[in-house]
Design an enzyme around this catalytic site. Structure first.
Site, PDB file in Angstrom:
ATOM      1  N   SER A 119     -16.785  56.102 -14.652  1.00 31.98           N
ATOM      2  CA  SER A 119     -16.103  54.983 -13.802  1.00 31.98           C
ATOM      3  C   SER A 119     -14.305  55.785 -13.466  1.00 31.98           C
ATOM      4  CB  SER A 119     -16.259  54.363 -14.861  1.00 31.98           C
ATOM      5  OG  SER A 119     -16.833  54.229 -15.637  1.00 31.98           O
ATOM      6  N   HIS A 140     -20.361  58.591  -9.106  1.00 34.23           N
ATOM      7  CA  HIS A 140     -20.517  57.671  -9.609  1.00 34.23           C
ATOM      8  C   HIS A 140     -21.328  56.816  -9.003  1.00 34.23           C
ATOM      9  CE1 HIS A 140     -17.484  54.096 -10.825  1.00 34.23           C
ATOM     10  NE2 HIS A 140     -18.195  54.395 -11.254  1.00 34.23           N
ATOM     11  N   GLU A 152     -19.897  56.385  -5.009  1.00 34.55           N
ATOM     12  CA  GLU A 152     -18.397  57.868  -4.816  1.00 34.55           C
ATOM     13  C   GLU A 152     -19.054  58.376  -5.068  1.00 34.55           C
ATOM     14  OE1 GLU A 152     -15.013  54.646  -5.172  1.00 34.55           O
ATOM     15  OE2 GLU A 152     -15.904  54.888  -6.914  1.00 34.55           O
ATOM     16  N   ASN A 190     -12.880  50.939  -9.241  1.00 34.31           N
ATOM     17  CA  ASN A 190     -12.669  50.352 -10.116  1.00 34.31           C
ATOM     18  C   ASN A 190     -11.123  50.230 -10.171  1.00 34.31           C
ATOM     19  OD1 ASN A 190     -14.918  50.056 -11.921  1.00 34.31           O
ATOM     20  ND2 ASN A 190     -15.113  52.114 -12.750  1.00 34.31           N
TER      21      ASN A 190
HETATM   22  P1  NAD Z   1     -23.150  53.243 -23.095  1.00 32.85           P
HETATM   23  O1  NAD Z   1     -22.599  52.890 -23.721  1.00 32.85           O
HETATM   24  O2  NAD Z   1     -24.433  52.355 -22.702  1.00 32.85           O
HETATM   25  O3  NAD Z   1     -24.264  55.123 -23.121  1.00 32.85           O
HETATM   26  C1  NAD Z   1     -23.408  56.504 -23.488  1.00 32.85           C
HETATM   27  C2  NAD Z   1     -24.439  57.073 -24.409  1.00 32.85           C
HETATM   28  O4  NAD Z   1     -23.784  58.280 -24.512  1.00 32.85           O
HETATM   29  C3  NAD Z   1     -24.653  56.133 -25.709  1.00 32.85           C
HETATM   30  O5  NAD Z   1     -25.978  56.173 -24.922  1.00 32.85           O
HETATM   31  C4  NAD Z   1     -24.223  57.371 -26.069  1.00 32.85           C
HETATM   32  O6  NAD Z   1     -24.830  57.743 -27.591  1.00 32.85           O
HETATM   33  C5  NAD Z   1     -24.662  58.778 -25.578  1.00 32.85           C
HETATM   34  N1  NAD Z   1     -23.454  60.093 -25.760  1.00 32.85           N
HETATM   35  C6  NAD Z   1     -22.387  59.858 -26.137  1.00 32.85           C
HETATM   36  N2  NAD Z   1     -21.189  61.122 -26.622  1.00 32.85           N
HETATM   37  C7  NAD Z   1     -22.441  62.745 -26.642  1.00 32.85           C
HETATM   38  C8  NAD Z   1     -22.628  63.323 -26.061  1.00 32.85           C
HETATM   39  N3  NAD Z   1     -21.182  64.043 -26.514  1.00 32.85           N
HETATM   40  N4  NAD Z   1     -23.888  64.544 -25.437  1.00 32.85           N
HETATM   41  C9  NAD Z   1     -24.736  63.293 -25.636  1.00 32.85           C
HETATM   42  N5  NAD Z   1     -25.006  61.896 -25.434  1.00 32.85           N
HETATM   43  C10 NAD Z   1     -23.245  61.667 -25.601  1.00 32.85           C
HETATM   44  O7  NAD Z   1     -22.500  53.948 -21.528  1.00 32.85           O
HETATM   45  P2  NAD Z   1     -23.451  53.553 -19.956  1.00 32.85           P
HETATM   46  O8  NAD Z   1     -22.698  52.534 -19.642  1.00 32.85           O
HETATM   47  O9  NAD Z   1     -24.311  54.016 -19.214  1.00 32.85           O
HETATM   48  O10 NAD Z   1     -21.509  54.211 -19.119  1.00 32.85           O
HETATM   49  C11 NAD Z   1     -21.667  55.284 -19.256  1.00 32.85           C
HETATM   50  C12 NAD Z   1     -20.011  56.189 -18.316  1.00 32.85           C
HETATM   51  O11 NAD Z   1     -20.743  55.987 -16.942  1.00 32.85           O
HETATM   52  C13 NAD Z   1     -19.039  56.503 -18.822  1.00 32.85           C
HETATM   53  O12 NAD Z   1     -18.113  56.704 -17.756  1.00 32.85           O
HETATM   54  C14 NAD Z   1     -18.789  54.464 -17.807  1.00 32.85           C
HETATM   55  O13 NAD Z   1     -17.502  54.849 -17.615  1.00 32.85           O
HETATM   56  C15 NAD Z   1     -19.355  54.526 -17.252  1.00 32.85           C
HETATM   57  N6  NAD Z   1     -20.578  54.115 -15.822  1.00 32.85           N
HETATM   58  C16 NAD Z   1     -20.697  52.880 -16.244  1.00 32.85           C
HETATM   59  C17 NAD Z   1     -20.620  51.811 -15.719  1.00 32.85           C
HETATM   60  C18 NAD Z   1     -21.404  50.672 -16.226  1.00 32.85           C
HETATM   61  O14 NAD Z   1     -21.552  49.680 -15.714  1.00 32.85           O
HETATM   62  N7  NAD Z   1     -21.719  50.051 -17.370  1.00 32.85           N
HETATM   63  C19 NAD Z   1     -20.648  51.416 -14.497  1.00 32.85           C
HETATM   64  C20 NAD Z   1     -20.674  53.041 -13.314  1.00 32.85           C
HETATM   65  C21 NAD Z   1     -20.377  54.727 -14.787  1.00 32.85           C
END
Ligand code: NAD
Length: 283
Positions: A119, A140, A152, A190
């Site tokens: 993000s 993104h 993005e 963001n």
């Molecule tokens: P989340 O916490 O729901 O999921 C993250 C997952 O990654 C978990 O299931 C965890 O077990 C797994 N994980 C952690 N370390 C790992 C590794 N080394 N290898 C494999 N799996 C691993 O988080 P999310 O909300 O899905 O966010 C994930 C990414 O997407 C982040 O970078 C976040 O900034 C980005 N993002 C989030 C949003 C949002 O609205 N939540 C929107 C756009 C981008």
């Protein structure tokens, strides 16, 4: 470049959505997570979403089954060896992402593209841990991925035109609209959204209004479909805090200082909808 095999790393709310849309577009998709429980939940959520789409007559039962047949759960990054594109969606933490990218650089074939759904973290820094920075790019997606149209596409300092074009074409094949963004903290989405959410949290912290009332002002007064605190709960308060830290550190400007109430909630484990409690309570 023909993209057939894709790995999505991280089966959380973003990774499972990305895996779903990639499989729906016809790619063979491996969904990888280090946490077995998260992997199971991610796979189950995809099935649930597809079933709901069948009920709403957006897709047929046959399309649902074909999509599920193209999806495989993966517990090891070694499975990425045959992938054309890998999309990383693990937690928003540079050390964790850098570790994943340096491993992927050794595992994947030479021409594979390594994309990150970060993000806010610098694509250039993530790319620097690999020996193929020209094939590293930001992709993104917005949450929820199957619904939101925008991606993005973020070029790191060394991202090649070829990589950019391949990923833009891939985004179009997923039925998404992409915008080209340069590598600056928070990108576009963001950099604008998070300070607004952080300010909404300050408004609650300073006792100006309750979370419900702050959200009502932004919904009814500004025509936002969702109030900023509901949205923060939905994104995940840990993710919001990570992003504010990146903006604060990246620009060195006190206007990005994360609200102490946001820090307190994250320390308490109140991460929003995914943990059952944030600014609101969830069943
Ligand atoms: P989340 O916490 O729901 O999921 C993250 C997952 O990654 C978990 O299931 C965890 O077990 C797994 N994980 C952690 N370390 C790992 C590794 N080394 N290898 C494999 N799996 C691993 O988080 P999310 O909300 O899905 O966010 C994930 C990414 O997407 C982040 O970078 C976040 O900034 C980005 N993002 C989030 C949003 C949002 O609205 N939540 C929107 C756009 C981008």
């Amino acid at each position: 470049m023909d993209i057939k095999n894709v790995m999505v790393i991280g089966a959380g709310q973003m990774g499972s959505g990305i895996a779903q849309v990639c499989a729906q577009s016809g790619c063979n998709v491996l969904l990888n997570d280090t946490n077995e429980g998260a992997l199971k939940t991610g796979m189950k959520n995809i099935e649930k979403h597809l079933t709901r789409s069948v009920e709403k007559e957006r897709i047929t039962e046959e399309e649902k089954n074909e999509t599920l047949n193209r999806l495989t759960a993966s517990k090891t990054l070694d499975d990425a060896a045959d992938c054309d594109v890998v999309i990383e969606a693990v937690i928003e933490n540079m050390d964790v992402k850098a570790d994943v990218f340096s491993k992927l650089d050794k595992i994947t074939k030479k021409d594979a593209i390594l994309a990150t759904n970060t993000s806010s973290l610098p694509i250039t820094e993530i790319a620097a841990v690999t020996n193929r920075p020209e094939q590293v790019i930001g992709m993104h997606f917005m949450n929820p991925v199957p619904v939101m149209k925008l991606v993005e596409v973020i070029r790191g300092l060394q991202t090649s035109d070829k990589t950019y074009e391949t990923i833009t074409e891939m985004a179009a094949s997923l039925n998404k609209t992409s915008v080209e963004v340069n590598d600056f903290p928070g990108f576009v989405a963001n950099r604008i959204l998070m300070p607004m959410i952080n300010e909404a949290i300050y408004t609650v912290y300073e006792g100006v209004a309750s979370p419900e009332d702050v959200d009502t002002v932004m919904k009814l007064g500004m025509n936002h479909p969702m109030g900023p605190l509901t949205l923060a709960d939905f994104i995940g308060l840990d993710t919001c805090l990570f992003i504010m830290e990146v903006l604060y550190e990246g620009f060195g400007d006190s206007k990005y200082r994360p609200c102490p109430l946001l820090r307190k909630y994250v320390k308490a484990g109140w991460l929003g909808k995914k943990s059952g409690r944030g600014f609101y309570q969830y069943n």
